[in-house]
Design an enzyme around this catalytic site. Structure first.
Site, PDB file in Angstrom:
ATOM      1  CG  ASP A 144      -1.462  20.344   7.022  1.00  0.00           C
ATOM      2  OD1 ASP A 144      -2.616  20.653   6.548  1.00  0.00           O
ATOM      3  OD2 ASP A 144      -0.514  20.652   6.684  1.00  0.00           O
ATOM      4  CD  GLU A 168      -2.539  24.352   2.748  1.00  0.00           C
ATOM      5  OE1 GLU A 168      -2.005  24.954   1.367  1.00  0.00           O
ATOM      6  OE2 GLU A 168      -2.074  24.665   3.690  1.00  0.00           O
TER       7      GLU A 168
HETATM    8 ZN    ZN Z   1      -4.107  27.002   5.924  1.00  0.00          ZN
END
Ligand code: ZN
Length: 396
Positions: free
Chosen positions: A79, A137
């Site tokens: 991401d 994340e």
């Molecule tokens: Zn990172």
């Protein structure tokens, strides 16, 4: 080293993939373009691929030719961030307000590279490899969702070891690996407090219950509490990053709020601050006769590198890249990482690899900056090391 030679052969392919990913940064758990680019890149490889249900993850299993030995899991997060890119790279973001400012585009391309290397070495593998491409994340955590959806058992049996790496845009010279045994990154939790008083005219505070001074007292008392109650060698960082209350200078409001981030480096310290902070908040509000609502929300746990796996990874780096390419970090890092959820379940290690594009790493823009610039010439090294760790760990 065969992994390095093979990774070099894939250099152009994975650099091209990284730059394509960099142009289409996507946020959080739903990353359709990113997922498609990964699937295209893995096309034709001898992998068993499954897609996430609650998120656009990709899990790929490679069956080694050497029988059902151990299972190694390799992870790359996918991401991007809500950052408006200000670098001048020719492949800058095409999505306004979005940027791969944390280098996860390199993580994806590096993991694809490792998959290509290991597929080429399939007959030599003494077990199976799980490639974990993970969204989310930077937000609420894609890793625990993928664990729930079965990534740790994707090969049909539990992973025996897990490895991941994170690239850095600053602070270390290009190509430098670093990590440490034990606590490597912080746990990140959130403390939210609402002090409830009773509003009235600012000229007659005795006719109400002023939440503002009580809130201020709590904010400062939390810092005192940390220095008096916590071991200086097991530190706690508590930062009140948001504070709010009131509308006008002569009106006492009904309530006032703050939100704080809480960083700890051991589960002992983490459990203690959770209890102690709530106790302090409630006690101080009660001392002034006010009500309070306090909530401690747990986020990512401490990222803990298994000692034996750390030694194994360090020795592998020294062997593959030579003595000048590894630095053991003296201290943990204050950032947090949801790979920590994997490391709670499976022994493994998280590593940093510098992709600093600047001559002076200390002057370079950090990860998450709109100016963060990652040098993708390190990609074959990242791919080679992940592959080498898998080869050696499977043969053990
Ligand atoms: Zn990172």
């Amino acid at each position: 080293m065969r992994t390095r030679e093979l990774a070099e052969q894939f250099r152009e392919e994975i650099v091209t993939l990284r730059r394509a990913l960099h142009q289409v940064p996507e946020y959080d758990l739903d990353l359709p373009k990113t997922q498609q680019l990964i699937l295209d890149a893995l096309e034709g490889l001898p992998l068993e691929i499954t897609l996430g249900k609650e998120l656009s993850s990709v899990t790929a299993v490679l069956r080694g030719g050497g029988g059902p030995g151990p299972v190694v899991l390799l992870r790359g997060d996918m991401d991007a961030l809500p950052v408006a890119e200000r670098t001048d790279v020719p492949f800058a973001s095409l999505h306004p307000g979005m940027m791969h400012a944390c280098g996860h585009d390199l993580h994806i391309a590096g993991l694809v590279g490792a998959a290509k290397v290991l597929c080429a070495m399939r007959d030599e593998l003494a077990g199976d490899v799980v490639f974990m491409f993970q969204p989310g994340e930077e937000t609420t955590g894609g890793a625990p969702i993928m664990i729930r959806e079965g990534v740790l058992d994707a090969a049909g049996r539990r992973a025996d070891a897990a490895y991941g790496l994170h690239v850095g845009a600053s602070s270390q010279p290009l190509g430098m690996w670093s990590s440490r045994p034990g606590s490597f990154m912080a746990a990140a939790d959130q403390l939210s407090v609402r002090v409830v008083g009773a509003g009235t005219h600012g000229s007659t505070p005795y006719r109400g219950k002023d939440p503002i001074p009580v809130l201020c007292e709590i904010v400062t008392a939390l810092q005192t509490m940390i220095t008096r109650q916590f071991d200086v060698f097991d530190p706690v960082v508590l930062t009140v990053g948001r504070i709010a209350g009131g509308t006008k200078e002569n009106i006492i409001p009904d309530d006032a709020f703050f939100d704080a981030t809480v960083r700890t480096f051991s589960e002992v310290g983490r459990a203690k601050i959770q209890e102690a902070s709530i106790q302090l908040v409630e006690g101080l509000a009660a001392a002034h006769g006010l009500q309070v609502e306090a909530e401690y929300r747990v986020g990512y746990p401490v990222t803990v590198n298994n000692e034996a796996e750390f030694n194994f990874a360090r020795d592998t780096i020294l062997d593959v890249f030579g003595p000048d390419r590894f630095r053991e970090r003296p201290n943990p890092r204050c950032g947090a990482e949801d790979f920590s959820f994997i490391l709670q379940e499976v022994p493994g290690v998280y590593l940093n690899l510098s992709a600093c594009a600047a001559a002076d790493p200390d002057a370079a823009a950090d990860n998450h900056s709109p100016l963060a610039n990652f040098d993708d010439s390190v990609l074959p090294d990242g791919a080679a090391l992940l592959a080498e760790l898998a080869v050696r760990r499977l043969a053990r």
